[in-house]
Design a protein around this motif. Structure first.
Motif, PDB file in Angstrom:
ATOM      1  N   SER A 148       0.830  -1.210   0.000  1.00 46.94           N
ATOM      2  CA  SER A 148       0.000   0.000   0.000  1.00 46.94           C
ATOM      3  C   SER A 148       0.864   1.260   0.000  1.00 46.94           C
ATOM      4  O   SER A 148       0.583   2.228  -0.707  1.00 46.94           O
ATOM      5  N   GLU A 149       1.964   1.240   0.794  1.00 52.14           N
ATOM      6  CA  GLU A 149       2.837   2.414   0.814  1.00 52.14           C
ATOM      7  C   GLU A 149       3.539   2.583  -0.537  1.00 52.14           C
ATOM      8  O   GLU A 149       3.698   3.700  -1.028  1.00 52.14           O
ATOM      9  N   LEU A 150       3.925   1.486  -1.152  1.00 55.06           N
ATOM     10  CA  LEU A 150       4.529   1.548  -2.485  1.00 55.06           C
ATOM     11  C   LEU A 150       3.555   2.152  -3.488  1.00 55.06           C
ATOM     12  O   LEU A 150       3.916   3.051  -4.261  1.00 55.06           O
ATOM     13  N   ALA A 151       2.317   1.685  -3.465  1.00 52.32           N
ATOM     14  CA  ALA A 151       1.300   2.180  -4.403  1.00 52.32           C
ATOM     15  C   ALA A 151       1.035   3.674  -4.196  1.00 52.32           C
ATOM     16  O   ALA A 151       0.862   4.432  -5.161  1.00 52.32           O
ATOM     17  N   GLN A 152       1.014   4.107  -2.935  1.00 48.95           N
ATOM     18  CA  GLN A 152       0.748   5.514  -2.644  1.00 48.95           C
ATOM     19  C   GLN A 152       1.898   6.413  -3.104  1.00 48.95           C
ATOM     20  O   GLN A 152       1.681   7.491  -3.663  1.00 48.95           O
ATOM     21  N   LEU A 153       3.136   5.957  -2.892  1.00 48.78           N
ATOM     22  CA  LEU A 153       4.291   6.728  -3.367  1.00 48.78           C
ATOM     23  C   LEU A 153       4.335   6.761  -4.895  1.00 48.78           C
ATOM     24  O   LEU A 153       4.740   7.762  -5.494  1.00 48.78           O
ATOM     25  N   GLN A 154       3.867   5.685  -5.523  1.00 46.28           N
ATOM     26  CA  GLN A 154       3.817   5.656  -6.983  1.00 46.28           C
ATOM     27  C   GLN A 154       2.725   6.573  -7.537  1.00 46.28           C
ATOM     28  O   GLN A 154       2.788   6.970  -8.701  1.00 46.28           O
ATOM     29  N   ARG A 155       1.763   6.921  -6.715  1.00 49.04           N
ATOM     30  CA  ARG A 155       0.762   7.919  -7.121  1.00 49.04           C
ATOM     31  C   ARG A 155       1.356   9.323  -7.081  1.00 49.04           C
ATOM     32  O   ARG A 155       1.027  10.182  -7.908  1.00 49.04           O
ATOM     33  N   LEU A 156       2.230   9.562  -6.108  1.00 47.96           N
ATOM     34  CA  LEU A 156       2.776  10.902  -5.903  1.00 47.96           C
ATOM     35  C   LEU A 156       3.971  11.217  -6.813  1.00 47.96           C
ATOM     36  O   LEU A 156       4.104  12.346  -7.300  1.00 47.96           O
ATOM     37  N   TRP A 157       4.826  10.238  -7.028  1.00 50.23           N
ATOM     38  CA  TRP A 157       6.101  10.503  -7.702  1.00 50.23           C
ATOM     39  C   TRP A 157       5.976  11.072  -9.116  1.00 50.23           C
ATOM     40  O   TRP A 157       6.774  11.946  -9.510  1.00 50.23           O
ATOM     41  N   PRO A 158       5.000  10.653  -9.942  1.00 47.63           N
ATOM     42  CA  PRO A 158       4.883  11.237 -11.276  1.00 47.63           C
ATOM     43  C   PRO A 158       4.710  12.765 -11.263  1.00 47.63           C
ATOM     44  O   PRO A 158       5.105  13.434 -12.230  1.00 47.63           O
ATOM     45  N   VAL A 159       4.127  13.301 -10.198  1.00 50.71           N
ATOM     46  CA  VAL A 159       4.006  14.764 -10.085  1.00 50.71           C
ATOM     47  C   VAL A 159       5.401  15.382 -10.028  1.00 50.71           C
ATOM     48  O   VAL A 159       5.699  16.359 -10.726  1.00 50.71           O
ATOM     49  N   VAL A 160       6.267  14.787  -9.210  1.00 45.98           N
ATOM     50  CA  VAL A 160       7.648  15.272  -9.081  1.00 45.98           C
ATOM     51  C   VAL A 160       8.378  15.137 -10.419  1.00 45.98           C
ATOM     52  O   VAL A 160       9.094  16.049 -10.851  1.00 45.98           O
ATOM     53  N   GLU A 161       8.178  14.010 -11.084  1.00 45.72           N
ATOM     54  CA  GLU A 161       8.856  13.763 -12.361  1.00 45.72           C
ATOM     55  C   GLU A 161       8.524  14.829 -13.403  1.00 45.72           C
ATOM     56  O   GLU A 161       9.389  15.229 -14.196  1.00 45.72           O
ATOM     57  N   THR A 162       7.298  15.307 -13.393  1.00 45.24           N
ATOM     58  CA  THR A 162       6.883  16.332 -14.359  1.00 45.24           C
ATOM     59  C   THR A 162       7.743  17.584 -14.241  1.00 45.24           C
ATOM     60  O   THR A 162       8.185  18.150 -15.250  1.00 45.24           O
ATOM     61  N   TYR A 163       7.998  18.017 -13.001  1.00 45.44           N
ATOM     62  CA  TYR A 163       8.793  19.231 -12.790  1.00 45.44           C
ATOM     63  C   TYR A 163      10.253  19.015 -13.184  1.00 45.44           C
ATOM     64  O   TYR A 163      10.899  19.936 -13.700  1.00 45.44           O
ATOM     65  N   VAL A 164      10.770  17.822 -12.953  1.00 48.76           N
ATOM     66  CA  VAL A 164      12.146  17.516 -13.368  1.00 48.76           C
ATOM     67  C   VAL A 164      12.234  17.530 -14.895  1.00 48.76           C
ATOM     68  O   VAL A 164      13.149  18.132 -15.475  1.00 48.76           O
ATOM     69  N   ASN A 165      11.280  16.894 -15.546  1.00 42.97           N
ATOM     70  CA  ASN A 165      11.275  16.838 -17.016  1.00 42.97           C
ATOM     71  C   ASN A 165      11.114  18.217 -17.645  1.00 42.97           C
ATOM     72  O   ASN A 165      11.600  18.457 -18.756  1.00 42.97           O
ATOM     73  N   ASP A 166      10.446  19.117 -16.928  1.00 45.40           N
ATOM     74  CA  ASP A 166      10.280  20.492 -17.412  1.00 45.40           C
ATOM     75  C   ASP A 166      11.481  21.372 -17.084  1.00 45.40           C
ATOM     76  O   ASP A 166      11.481  22.574 -17.388  1.00 45.40           O
ATOM     77  N   GLY A 167      12.495  20.796 -16.412  1.00 45.87           N
ATOM     78  CA  GLY A 167      13.693  21.556 -16.079  1.00 45.87           C
ATOM     79  C   GLY A 167      13.528  22.505 -14.910  1.00 45.87           C
ATOM     80  O   GLY A 167      14.349  23.417 -14.708  1.00 45.87           O
ATOM     81  N   LYS A 168      12.500  22.296 -14.102  1.00 43.33           N
ATOM     82  CA  LYS A 168      12.226  23.218 -12.993  1.00 43.33           C
ATOM     83  C   LYS A 168      12.836  22.757 -11.664  1.00 43.33           C
ATOM     84  O   LYS A 168      13.010  23.561 -10.759  1.00 43.33           O
ATOM     85  N   ILE A 169      13.084  21.457 -11.537  1.00 45.76           N
ATOM     86  CA  ILE A 169      13.715  20.913 -10.325  1.00 45.76           C
ATOM     87  C   ILE A 169      14.900  20.063 -10.765  1.00 45.76           C
ATOM     88  O   ILE A 169      14.798  19.264 -11.699  1.00 45.76           O
ATOM     89  N   CYS A 170      16.025  20.247 -10.072  1.00 43.20           N
ATOM     90  CA  CYS A 170      17.261  19.557 -10.490  1.00 43.20           C
ATOM     91  C   CYS A 170      17.439  18.194  -9.819  1.00 43.20           C
ATOM     92  O   CYS A 170      17.661  17.197 -10.497  1.00 43.20           O
ATOM     93  N   HIS A 171      17.358  18.157  -8.491  1.00 46.46           N
ATOM     94  CA  HIS A 171      17.628  16.924  -7.743  1.00 46.46           C
ATOM     95  C   HIS A 171      16.404  16.560  -6.908  1.00 46.46           C
ATOM     96  O   HIS A 171      15.825  17.426  -6.240  1.00 46.46           O
ATOM     97  N   VAL A 172      16.031  15.278  -6.929  1.00 44.97           N
ATOM     98  CA  VAL A 172      14.822  14.850  -6.205  1.00 44.97           C
ATOM     99  C   VAL A 172      15.095  13.556  -5.446  1.00 44.97           C
ATOM    100  O   VAL A 172      15.973  12.767  -5.815  1.00 44.97           O
TER     101      VAL A 172
END
Length: 238
Positions: A113-137
């Motif tokens: 359940s914790e894995l599934a919940q973190l997998q729901r959240l992480w794509p949000v972070v990935e979007t900002y990295v892919n857009d060049g807005k966040i460097c290290h996560v």
């Protein structure tokens, strides 16, 4: 009556003389005190009820020389709330780039359940990295096996993992080995799993409230590592 969200920004708490006098506070105690000071000063100035700002930390001179780090504590696996927390972090510094973002969610349990919940959240972070807005996560407070699963699953792989030595006296050997092999920065911290519990929030705002997220932000001078700004953003529903 429809519930509404309230956002509190403490501003730069390094300028709070009351906090300087209270040596030895843990992070939770520091946050509670900072919120109380911010609300007290805001009420004296009759600021809007749904947006409270403390000392303005947004004037960042020599931006190229500064490193912004935000750590976001999520009590629920709500992607929309995480996006809101990240967007508000950009707003307070009036910047289009944040150097480091750490996601804190869960209680370091190796559960599906914790894995599934973190997998729901992480794509949000990935979007900002892919857009060049966040460097290290990276992640904070994750079980070793869970971190490895997340690392192998993620499109944007975490380059940082934080562990709390208060609850884990030694760094797990398996995590130490994995981080070395995959060039992941292994850091320690002393923050609780969630910075602001239900009782602490009620103590601050004086009424039952539902925490949506907490952001702990810091600004360092890159070449010297000097901390120049430290503060908190808190959003809750009343």
């Amino acid at each position: 009556m429809e519930p509404s969200s309230v956002l509190i920004n403490t501003g730069n708490i390094l300028s709070f003389n009351e906090l300087k006098l209270k040596v030895g506070q843990n992070t939770n105690e520091e946050l509670v005190e900072a919120l109380k000071i911010t609300l007290r000063e805001s009420q004296a100035k009759n600021h809007a009820a749904n947006a409270t700002n403390g000392t303005d930390p947004t004037t960042l001179e020599d931006r190229k020389e500064l490193k912004i780090t935000v750590k976001i504590f999520m009590p629920s696996a709500d992607p929309d709330l995480l996006k809101k927390a990240i967007d508000e972090s950009f707003k307070i510094f009036d910047t289009d780039r944040i150097e480091t973002l750490i996601l804190a969610y869960g209680e370091a349990k190796n559960t599906e359940s914790e894995l599934a919940q973190l997998q729901r959240l992480w794509p949000v972070v990935e979007t900002y990295v892919n857009d060049g807005k966040i460097c290290h996560v990276g992640f904070s407070n994750v079980d070793t096996e869970l971190f490895i699963k997340l690392y192998e699953w993620a499109t944007v792989r975490p380059s940082i993992v934080q562990i709390n030595l208060a609850s884990c006296c030694v760094v797990p050997p398996a995590l130490q080995t994995f981080t070395k092999e995959h060039d992941v920065q292994l850091l320690t911290h002393n923050d609780p799993y969630q910075l602001l519990g239900k009782d602490s929030l009620a103590d601050v705002v004086g009424a039952p409230a539902k925490l949506q997220w907490v952001v702990k932000y810091q600004v360092h001078v890159k070449c010297r590592g000097v901390l120049t700004v430290k503060g908190y953003l808190v959003q809750y529903e009343k």
